[in-house]
Design a protein around this motif. Structure first.
Motif, PDB file in Angstrom:
ATOM      1  N   PRO A  35      -8.692  62.157 -66.866  1.00  0.00           N
ATOM      2  CA  PRO A  35      -9.367  61.535 -65.727  1.00  0.00           C
ATOM      3  C   PRO A  35      -9.501  60.023 -65.897  1.00  0.00           C
ATOM      4  CG  PRO A  35     -10.954  62.659 -67.113  1.00  0.00           C
ATOM      5  CD  PRO A  35      -9.592  62.984 -67.655  1.00  0.00           C
ATOM      6  N   VAL A  36      -9.669  59.336 -64.800  1.00  0.00           N
ATOM      7  CA  VAL A  36      -9.841  57.879 -64.802  1.00  0.00           C
ATOM      8  C   VAL A  36     -11.199  57.510 -65.393  1.00  0.00           C
ATOM      9  CG1 VAL A  36     -10.146  55.870 -63.287  1.00  0.00           C
ATOM     10  CG2 VAL A  36      -8.268  57.477 -62.884  1.00  0.00           C
ATOM     11  N   LEU A  37     -12.208  58.285 -65.035  1.00  0.00           N
ATOM     12  CA  LEU A  37     -13.565  58.008 -65.508  1.00  0.00           C
ATOM     13  C   LEU A  37     -13.951  58.948 -66.639  1.00  0.00           C
ATOM     14  CD1 LEU A  37     -15.501  57.529 -62.143  1.00  0.00           C
ATOM     15  CD2 LEU A  37     -14.602  55.750 -63.658  1.00  0.00           C
ATOM     16  N   TYR A  38     -14.744  58.413 -67.549  1.00  0.00           N
ATOM     17  CA  TYR A  38     -15.347  59.206 -68.607  1.00  0.00           C
ATOM     18  C   TYR A  38     -16.849  59.211 -68.327  1.00  0.00           C
ATOM     19  CZ  TYR A  38     -17.213  60.496 -73.142  1.00  0.00           C
ATOM     20  OH  TYR A  38     -17.902  61.120 -74.151  1.00  0.00           O
ATOM     21  N   TRP A  39     -17.426  60.397 -68.204  1.00  0.00           N
ATOM     22  CA  TRP A  39     -18.851  60.542 -67.921  1.00  0.00           C
ATOM     23  C   TRP A  39     -19.558  60.869 -69.227  1.00  0.00           C
ATOM     24  CZ3 TRP A  39     -20.999  59.567 -63.155  1.00  0.00           C
ATOM     25  CH2 TRP A  39     -20.089  59.371 -62.108  1.00  0.00           C
ATOM     26  N   SER A  40     -20.348  59.942 -69.700  1.00  0.00           N
ATOM     27  CA  SER A  40     -21.012  60.062 -70.986  1.00  0.00           C
ATOM     28  C   SER A  40     -22.478  60.457 -70.798  1.00  0.00           C
ATOM     29  CB  SER A  40     -20.924  58.696 -71.684  1.00  0.00           C
ATOM     30  OG  SER A  40     -21.628  58.679 -72.882  1.00  0.00           O
ATOM     31  N   ASP A  41     -22.954  61.412 -71.596  1.00  0.00           N
ATOM     32  CA  ASP A  41     -24.380  61.759 -71.580  1.00  0.00           C
ATOM     33  C   ASP A  41     -25.145  60.648 -72.283  1.00  0.00           C
ATOM     34  OD1 ASP A  41     -24.051  64.153 -70.247  1.00  0.00           O
ATOM     35  OD2 ASP A  41     -23.958  65.360 -72.074  1.00  0.00           O
ATOM     36  N   ARG A  42     -26.051  60.010 -71.542  1.00  0.00           N
ATOM     37  CA  ARG A  42     -26.821  58.890 -72.066  1.00  0.00           C
ATOM     38  C   ARG A  42     -28.307  59.140 -71.896  1.00  0.00           C
ATOM     39  NH1 ARG A  42     -23.859  54.452 -74.235  1.00  0.00           N
ATOM     40  NH2 ARG A  42     -21.695  55.091 -73.997  1.00  0.00           N
ATOM     41  N   VAL A  43     -29.089  58.421 -72.674  1.00  0.00           N
ATOM     42  CA  VAL A  43     -30.538  58.539 -72.633  1.00  0.00           C
ATOM     43  C   VAL A  43     -31.081  57.434 -71.743  1.00  0.00           C
ATOM     44  CG1 VAL A  43     -32.664  58.534 -73.990  1.00  0.00           C
ATOM     45  CG2 VAL A  43     -30.568  59.546 -74.928  1.00  0.00           C
ATOM     46  N   MET A  52     -23.424  58.755 -67.390  1.00  0.00           N
ATOM     47  CA  MET A  52     -23.041  57.362 -67.161  1.00  0.00           C
ATOM     48  C   MET A  52     -21.514  57.246 -67.126  1.00  0.00           C
ATOM     49  SD  MET A  52     -23.817  54.003 -69.484  1.00  0.00           S
ATOM     50  CE  MET A  52     -22.390  54.266 -70.555  1.00  0.00           C
ATOM     51  N   PRO A  53     -20.959  56.716 -66.026  1.00  0.00           N
ATOM     52  CA  PRO A  53     -19.505  56.598 -65.934  1.00  0.00           C
ATOM     53  C   PRO A  53     -18.972  55.312 -66.571  1.00  0.00           C
ATOM     54  CG  PRO A  53     -20.490  55.917 -63.869  1.00  0.00           C
ATOM     55  CD  PRO A  53     -21.614  56.341 -64.767  1.00  0.00           C
ATOM     56  N   LYS A  54     -17.787  55.433 -67.126  1.00  0.00           N
ATOM     57  CA  LYS A  54     -17.035  54.279 -67.625  1.00  0.00           C
ATOM     58  C   LYS A  54     -15.569  54.549 -67.313  1.00  0.00           C
ATOM     59  CE  LYS A  54     -18.390  52.369 -71.599  1.00  0.00           C
ATOM     60  NZ  LYS A  54     -18.660  52.175 -73.032  1.00  0.00           N
ATOM     61  N   PHE A  55     -14.787  53.484 -67.178  1.00  0.00           N
ATOM     62  CA  PHE A  55     -13.350  53.701 -67.135  1.00  0.00           C
ATOM     63  C   PHE A  55     -12.951  54.210 -68.510  1.00  0.00           C
ATOM     64  CE2 PHE A  55     -13.195  50.554 -63.561  1.00  0.00           C
ATOM     65  CZ  PHE A  55     -12.644  51.411 -62.636  1.00  0.00           C
ATOM     66  N   ARG A  56     -12.134  55.244 -68.537  1.00  0.00           N
ATOM     67  CA  ARG A  56     -11.766  55.863 -69.804  1.00  0.00           C
ATOM     68  C   ARG A  56     -10.873  54.936 -70.614  1.00  0.00           C
ATOM     69  NH1 ARG A  56      -7.768  58.865 -71.270  1.00  0.00           N
ATOM     70  NH2 ARG A  56      -7.015  59.145 -69.158  1.00  0.00           N
ATOM     71  N   SER A  57     -11.346  54.586 -71.800  1.00  0.00           N
ATOM     72  CA  SER A  57     -10.597  53.708 -72.699  1.00  0.00           C
ATOM     73  C   SER A  57     -10.154  54.442 -73.965  1.00  0.00           C
ATOM     74  CB  SER A  57     -11.451  52.491 -73.080  1.00  0.00           C
ATOM     75  OG  SER A  57     -12.622  52.908 -73.745  1.00  0.00           O
ATOM     76  N   MET A  58     -10.622  55.664 -74.131  1.00  0.00           N
ATOM     77  CA  MET A  58     -10.284  56.459 -75.317  1.00  0.00           C
ATOM     78  C   MET A  58      -9.461  57.681 -74.894  1.00  0.00           C
ATOM     79  SD  MET A  58     -11.838  54.676 -77.630  1.00  0.00           S
ATOM     80  CE  MET A  58     -12.693  55.234 -79.066  1.00  0.00           C
ATOM     81  N   GLN A  59      -8.665  58.175 -75.831  1.00  0.00           N
ATOM     82  CA  GLN A  59      -7.845  59.361 -75.585  1.00  0.00           C
ATOM     83  C   GLN A  59      -8.734  60.578 -75.342  1.00  0.00           C
ATOM     84  OE1 GLN A  59      -4.598  59.277 -75.286  1.00  0.00           O
ATOM     85  NE2 GLN A  59      -4.168  57.272 -76.151  1.00  0.00           N
ATOM     86  N   MET A  60      -8.211  61.535 -74.638  1.00  0.00           N
ATOM     87  CA  MET A  60      -8.910  62.806 -74.441  1.00  0.00           C
ATOM     88  C   MET A  60      -9.129  63.440 -75.818  1.00  0.00           C
ATOM     89  SD  MET A  60      -9.343  62.998 -71.203  1.00  0.00           S
ATOM     90  CE  MET A  60      -9.970  64.663 -71.174  1.00  0.00           C
ATOM     91  N   GLY A  61     -10.280  64.069 -76.015  1.00  0.00           N
ATOM     92  CA  GLY A  61     -10.578  64.733 -77.278  1.00  0.00           C
ATOM     93  C   GLY A  61     -11.237  63.845 -78.312  1.00  0.00           C
TER      94      GLY A  61
END
Length: 186
Positions: A35-43, A52-61
């Motif tokens: 996916p284009v966006l990575y949704w991170s669980d944040r506090v 919290m969304p970010k443009f995905r900069s890391m590989q899947m996994g």
């Protein structure tokens, strides 16, 4: 007043950045699988978890840990990941979190759900009562280079000093830091 400022600035930024958003999304899509966006669980505020969304900069996994905890962070980057992170363009989708009320432009950076040391220290200092920010006082005073106790100390200082003018100063200093790429290690 702060919420109104956040809403107006986020809406204006979204309008101005629509074309760059689309270009970055296309570049992420064309250069890596997933996916284009990575949704991170944040506090968030009061230690409530939000996505919290970010443009995905890391590989899947890639493991869901702070980048500095990875054995070789560069090996997980997508072909354009390093550029996105060093230019802070990966952070642009967080404008959605600002519009949704989960974040502000200025406040402590939201911790990952599993950064227990950071969450515990912030809770002891009552920093968890603040809405997390796209940028913050700690971000412009060291970012990735700061030890966690130093980040929390700066977050607590922000809590005492916060005002609209201080937020505007932090935003201006953030812009300068991003343009110079100061304090970015990955």
């Amino acid at each position: 007043m702060k919420r109104l400022f956040d809403l107006m600035l986020a809406a204006f930024a979204c309008c101005c950045l629509l074309v760059p958003f689309l270009l970055i999304a296309l570049a992420v899509r064309l250069t890596s699988k997933g996916p284009v966006l990575y949704w991170s669980d944040r506090v968030g505020c009061n230690n409530k978890i939000f996505k919290m969304p970010k443009f995905r900069s890391m590989q899947m996994g890639t493991p869901a840990v702070a980048t500095h905890l990875l054995s070789n962070p560069d090996s997980y980057l997508t072909p354009i990941g390093s550029f996105l992170r060093k230019s802070s363009l990966d952070e642009l989708p967080q404008l959605w979190s600002i519009l949704a009320g989960n974040m502000s432009f200025v406040g402590p950076r939201p911790a990952l759900f599993n950064q227990h040391d950071l969450i515990t220290l912030r809770t002891r200092q009552c920093v968890q009562t603040l809405v997390p920010g796209l940028t913050g006082w700690a971000q412009i005073n060291g970012r990735d280079e700061l030890a966690i106790p130093d980040k929390v100390k700066l977050d607590a200082e922000y809590m005492v000093r916060q005002s609209l003018w201080f937020d505007i100063r932090i935003l201006w200093l953030t812009l300068l830091k991003v343009l110079r790429r100061d304090g970015v290690s990955h």
